[in-house]
Motif scaffolding. Structure first.
Motif, PDB file in Angstrom:
ATOM      1  N   ILE A  76     -64.830  25.231-119.616  1.00 30.10           N
ATOM      2  CA  ILE A  76     -64.373  23.875-119.294  1.00 30.10           C
ATOM      3  C   ILE A  76     -64.898  22.943-120.383  1.00 30.10           C
ATOM      4  CG2 ILE A  76     -64.419  22.018-117.596  1.00 30.10           C
ATOM      5  CD1 ILE A  76     -64.866  24.029-115.446  1.00 30.10           C
ATOM      6  N   THR A  77     -64.072  22.650-121.354  1.00 31.97           N
ATOM      7  CA  THR A  77     -64.478  21.763-122.437  1.00 31.97           C
ATOM      8  C   THR A  77     -64.345  20.302-122.052  1.00 31.97           C
ATOM      9  OG1 THR A  77     -62.254  21.918-123.367  1.00 31.97           O
ATOM     10  CG2 THR A  77     -63.906  23.467-124.196  1.00 31.97           C
ATOM     11  N   SER A  78     -63.491  20.021-121.081  1.00 27.72           N
ATOM     12  CA  SER A  78     -63.347  18.679-120.531  1.00 27.72           C
ATOM     13  C   SER A  78     -62.932  18.813-119.071  1.00 27.72           C
ATOM     14  CB  SER A  78     -62.306  17.856-121.313  1.00 27.72           C
ATOM     15  OG  SER A  78     -61.013  18.380-121.105  1.00 27.72           O
ATOM     16  N   MET A  79     -63.021  17.738-118.330  1.00 24.82           N
ATOM     17  CA  MET A  79     -62.684  17.799-116.910  1.00 24.82           C
ATOM     18  C   MET A  79     -61.195  18.026-116.678  1.00 24.82           C
ATOM     19  SD  MET A  79     -65.567  17.720-115.583  1.00 24.82           S
ATOM     20  CE  MET A  79     -65.039  17.706-113.886  1.00 24.82           C
ATOM     21  N   PRO A 115     -69.137  12.802-116.669  1.00 31.20           N
ATOM     22  CA  PRO A 115     -67.671  12.740-116.541  1.00 31.20           C
ATOM     23  C   PRO A 115     -67.200  11.667-115.585  1.00 31.20           C
ATOM     24  CG  PRO A 115     -68.545  14.574-115.280  1.00 31.20           C
ATOM     25  CD  PRO A 115     -69.707  13.988-116.017  1.00 31.20           C
ATOM     26  N   TYR A 116     -68.086  11.152-114.738  1.00 28.49           N
ATOM     27  CA  TYR A 116     -67.662  10.181-113.734  1.00 28.49           C
ATOM     28  C   TYR A 116     -67.536   8.774-114.304  1.00 28.49           C
ATOM     29  CZ  TYR A 116     -69.099  14.142-110.924  1.00 28.49           C
ATOM     30  OH  TYR A 116     -69.246  15.404-110.421  1.00 28.49           O
ATOM     31  N   GLU A 117     -67.849   8.596-115.574  1.00 32.48           N
ATOM     32  CA  GLU A 117     -67.659   7.289-116.196  1.00 32.48           C
ATOM     33  C   GLU A 117     -66.206   7.072-116.598  1.00 32.48           C
ATOM     34  OE1 GLU A 117     -70.361   7.151-119.429  1.00 32.48           O
ATOM     35  OE2 GLU A 117     -72.154   6.917-118.163  1.00 32.48           O
ATOM     36  N   ASP A 118     -65.423   8.150-116.639  1.00 32.69           N
ATOM     37  CA  ASP A 118     -64.008   8.055-116.985  1.00 32.69           C
ATOM     38  C   ASP A 118     -63.174   8.102-115.704  1.00 32.69           C
ATOM     39  OD1 ASP A 118     -61.319   9.771-117.728  1.00 32.69           O
ATOM     40  OD2 ASP A 118     -61.872   8.343-119.301  1.00 32.69           O
ATOM     41  N   SER A 119     -62.215   7.205-115.585  1.00 31.73           N
ATOM     42  CA  SER A 119     -61.428   7.104-114.351  1.00 31.73           C
ATOM     43  C   SER A 119     -60.594   8.356-114.101  1.00 31.73           C
ATOM     44  CB  SER A 119     -60.527   5.869-114.403  1.00 31.73           C
ATOM     45  OG  SER A 119     -59.647   5.939-115.515  1.00 31.73           O
ATOM     46  N   SER A 120     -59.999   8.931-115.152  1.00 29.97           N
ATOM     47  CA  SER A 120     -59.186  10.142-114.972  1.00 29.97           C
ATOM     48  C   SER A 120     -60.043  11.322-114.543  1.00 29.97           C
ATOM     49  CB  SER A 120     -58.434  10.469-116.261  1.00 29.97           C
ATOM     50  OG  SER A 120     -59.350  10.720-117.327  1.00 29.97           O
ATOM     51  N   ARG A 122     -62.882  11.080-112.844  1.00 31.13           N
ATOM     52  CA  ARG A 122     -63.258  10.816-111.455  1.00 31.13           C
ATOM     53  C   ARG A 122     -62.127  11.212-110.506  1.00 31.13           C
ATOM     54  NH1 ARG A 122     -65.182   5.788-113.438  1.00 31.13           N
ATOM     55  NH2 ARG A 122     -63.397   4.738-112.453  1.00 31.13           N
ATOM     56  N   ASN A 123     -60.907  10.905-110.906  1.00 34.44           N
ATOM     57  CA  ASN A 123     -59.767  11.227-110.049  1.00 34.44           C
ATOM     58  C   ASN A 123     -59.598  12.729-109.904  1.00 34.44           C
ATOM     59  OD1 ASN A 123     -57.269  10.378-108.581  1.00 34.44           O
ATOM     60  ND2 ASN A 123     -56.284  11.482-110.263  1.00 34.44           N
ATOM     61  N   ARG A 124     -59.861  13.490-110.974  1.00 35.27           N
ATOM     62  CA  ARG A 124     -59.731  14.949-110.893  1.00 35.27           C
ATOM     63  C   ARG A 124     -60.784  15.536-109.965  1.00 35.27           C
ATOM     64  NH1 ARG A 124     -56.815  18.712-113.510  1.00 35.27           N
ATOM     65  NH2 ARG A 124     -55.850  17.080-114.735  1.00 35.27           N
ATOM     66  N   VAL A 125     -62.005  15.017-110.034  1.00 36.99           N
ATOM     67  CA  VAL A 125     -63.059  15.497-109.135  1.00 36.99           C
ATOM     68  C   VAL A 125     -62.716  15.157-107.687  1.00 36.99           C
ATOM     69  CG1 VAL A 125     -65.475  15.209-108.490  1.00 36.99           C
ATOM     70  CG2 VAL A 125     -64.851  15.423-110.894  1.00 36.99           C
ATOM     71  N   ARG A 126     -62.213  13.955-107.477  1.00 36.43           N
ATOM     72  CA  ARG A 126     -61.829  13.567-106.120  1.00 36.43           C
ATOM     73  C   ARG A 126     -60.702  14.458-105.602  1.00 36.43           C
ATOM     74  NH1 ARG A 126     -58.026  10.842-103.587  1.00 36.43           N
ATOM     75  NH2 ARG A 126     -58.550   9.723-101.648  1.00 36.43           N
ATOM     76  N   CYS A 127     -59.742  14.799-106.448  1.00 42.71           N
ATOM     77  CA  CYS A 127     -58.651  15.686-106.036  1.00 42.71           C
ATOM     78  C   CYS A 127     -59.184  17.052-105.628  1.00 42.71           C
ATOM     79  CB  CYS A 127     -57.633  15.831-107.161  1.00 42.71           C
ATOM     80  SG  CYS A 127     -56.626  14.359-107.457  1.00 42.71           S
ATOM     81  N   ALA A 128     -60.195  17.531-106.354  1.00 48.04           N
ATOM     82  CA  ALA A 128     -60.796  18.812-105.990  1.00 48.04           C
ATOM     83  C   ALA A 128     -61.462  18.737-104.615  1.00 48.04           C
ATOM     84  CB  ALA A 128     -61.805  19.238-107.052  1.00 48.04           C
ATOM     85  N   THR A 173     -60.709   5.603-102.821  1.00 47.79           N
ATOM     86  CA  THR A 173     -60.937   6.065-104.197  1.00 47.79           C
ATOM     87  C   THR A 173     -62.277   5.584-104.741  1.00 47.79           C
ATOM     88  OG1 THR A 173     -59.767   4.123-105.052  1.00 47.79           O
ATOM     89  CG2 THR A 173     -58.458   6.117-104.672  1.00 47.79           C
ATOM     90  N   MET A 174     -63.145   5.123-103.865  1.00 51.70           N
ATOM     91  CA  MET A 174     -64.400   4.527-104.288  1.00 51.70           C
ATOM     92  C   MET A 174     -65.462   5.581-104.584  1.00 51.70           C
ATOM     93  SD  MET A 174     -63.945   1.292-104.419  1.00 51.70           S
ATOM     94  CE  MET A 174     -65.641   0.746-104.517  1.00 51.70           C
TER      95      MET A 174
END
Length: 526
Positions: A76-79, A115-120, A122-128, A173-174
């Motif tokens: 995993i080189t990026s989220m 990785p949670y400083e980037d909105s995209s 954060r959204n991927r982690v939330r989707c998981a 989404t908070m």
């Protein structure tokens, strides 16, 4: 008010070992949730799919690929490389290995940048995390979705070696900061044990002759779940108020094993300081008493129900349960943890069993007695907790502790020796214990003959024995397998044949008596 996360200092080396110079490590946070406080007990890294397996293999059919085949993992080189379904499948398998009262609390990441400083990201982690919750909705008997809708997102920075924790509300989404408390002193855990005895028969309606085994077992699990939910719970042989703390149960015998500071102020001889730490070797005993009729709570007063059956399923054995609760746990939490552990364990091993079947059984098989032996439970102590907390795994008949080490390494990131796996909790089943039932069924066959009609065959009792035998020790508080074995079984056809035979004999005797009387009367007439 935000969430408070309790993390013991000795767990930090276990998350730091996942560090990689040019990639992220992603995994699951395992622990216990109580109100606004979460207790982390373990970090389990999610195994990466092999490169050649990503397109060839389905996650549902083979979620972690061929473990015996050496393959190269895709880093995993990026989220953006995070696969939500893969993480959700990992969460499902890991939840099987958690005792009642513990859940997947969230997701952790290890890398150079947050990785949670980037909105995209954060959204991927939330989707998981949402995918994990959806998996648990499909498998409700796992009780995998914890009491809180807030999950954790934790990051370990490999450069600064700092840990940042956030809480994620899946209903929004908070991402909110969480109060991370790192404890240097060991956390106290309460141990509770229960041995649940099963010896139940479940009828198979005629409509079940075209239904797969998995669907039939799911219906049985649903019936058992209702009974467990209505069961009355006793701790140390006494009913307790739901708000009572577990801390006060056990008396002096518990205080001898658990290290706490003396609280009795009326004795000056006691030192105000805590005694040296000892291991709690006397868990609290829990007993569940099943209701005579679980449907009474549903206002079901229909009385006796007649079902046209093609067979029956017998579930027999003793299921061992061991749960671990945080220091401030209440009786209500203890009762829920024990009931959750029983249902999670029963469902997990039955699901593993039908997934292992080479060919699905449908309808009423030709063999009237089919013995199914699901895997049994083994326990493994978490090294970071020195025996204070244990997780579990299941091994199939013929397997030993060495087979459990593969799953522990792949799914829980635990590298332990075979000696760390305790398999004495649930002894292996002995199939010869059902030889008496085999013989009784064989004795019925000659009486039926080859000319039996289809209606007689359809009404004959089919015994599908789902064997969940784990212990036969009478001193464990459950129904012993020996006692269960001595319980006889009589099929509805046997009863009907017996009645017909008695009626036939009676009619024959009456006919003989009438003939004799007629003969006597005619002789007198002559």
């Amino acid at each position: 008010m935000g969430r408070t996360v309790v993390l013991e200092e000795n767990l930090i080396p276990y998350i730091s070992k996942f560090a990689s110079p040019n990639a992220y490590a992603v995994g699951l946070i395992l622990g216990q949730s109580a109100g606004q406080r979460d207790y982390i007990v373990h970090f389990a890294r999610t195994p990466r799919p092999a490169k050649e397996d990503i397109e060839e293999e389905s996650i549902e059919t083979n979620p972690f690929g061929d473990k015996e085949k050496e393959t190269t993992e895709k880093p995993i080189t990026s989220m953006k490389d995070l696969e939500e379904n893969w993480v959700a499948d990992h969460a499902k398998h890991v939840t099987r290995m958690l005792p009642g009262g513990m859940w997947v609390l969230g997701i952790f990441t290890v890398g150079k940048s947050d990785p949670y400083e980037d909105s995209s990201d954060r959204n991927r982690v939330r989707c998981a995390l949402v995918q994990i919750r959806e998996h648990f909705v499909k498998h409700s008997y796992l009780h995998g979705d914890g009491p809180s809708s807030e999950k954790l997102a934790l990051h370990y920075n490999t450069v600064s070696q700092k840990i940042v924790c956030r809480s994620v509300d899946l209903n929004s989404t908070m991402f909110r900061p969480a109060d991370l408390k790192i404890h240097s002193s060991p956390t106290k855990w309460h141990h509770l044990e229960c041995h649940m005895g099963f010896d139940q028969w479940f009828p198979l309606p005629q409509s079940s002759s075209v239904r797969p085994l998995k669907r039939l077992i799911m219906d049985i699990v649903g019936n058992i779940s209702k009974e467990i939910e209505c069961a009355q719970c006793l701790i140390e042989g006494e009913p307790r108020d739901a708000s009572d703390p577990v801390e006060g149960i056990g008396g002096d015998s518990q205080d001898e094993e658990v290290i706490i500071a003396p609280r009795r102020k009326n004795k000056g001889s006691l030192s105000p300081q805590a005694s040296p730490a000892k291991k709690n070797t006397l868990p609290l005993e829990v007993n569940l008493f099943m209701p005579c009729n679980a449907s009474e709570d549903c206002n079901d007063s229909s009385g006796v129900t007649t079902i046209d059956c093609c067979g029956e399923v017998r579930l027999v054995g003793v299921l061992a349960c061991r749960v671990f609760l945080h220091q401030k746990a209440t009786v209500e939490e203890a009762e829920k943890a024990v009931k959750t552990d029983i249902m999670r364990s029963l469902y997990s091993r039955l699901e593993m069993h039908w997934d292992s079947l080479i060919e699905e059984e449908q309808g009423c098989p030709e063999d009237r007695l089919t013995l199914h032996e699901p895997p049994r439970k083994v326990l493994v102590s978490l090294p970071a907790w020195n025996g204070r907390v244990e997780l579990l795994e299941y091994i199939f008949p013929g397997e030993g502790p060495s087979e459990a080490l593969i799953s522990l390494r792949e799914l829980l990131s635990l590298n332990v020796e075979s000696s760390a796996v305790h398999e004495c909790v649930e002894p292996a089943a002995d199939a010869s214990e059902f030889s008496v039932m085999h013989r009784s069924m064989e004795e019925v066959e000659p009486s039926r003959g080859k000319g039996s009609s289809s209606s007689e065959i359809s009404h004959h009792m089919l015994v599908n024995t789902v064997r969940n035998v784990l212990s036969s020790c009478d001193d464990q508080g459950g129904i012993s397998v020996g006692d269960a074995r001595r319980l006889g079984s009589i099929s509805s056809l046997d009863m009907r044949n017996a009645v017909v035979f008695v009626v036939a004999v009676t009619v024959a005797l009456l006919a003989v008596a009438v003939a004799i009387y007629s003969s006597t009367g005619s002789d007198k007439g002559d």
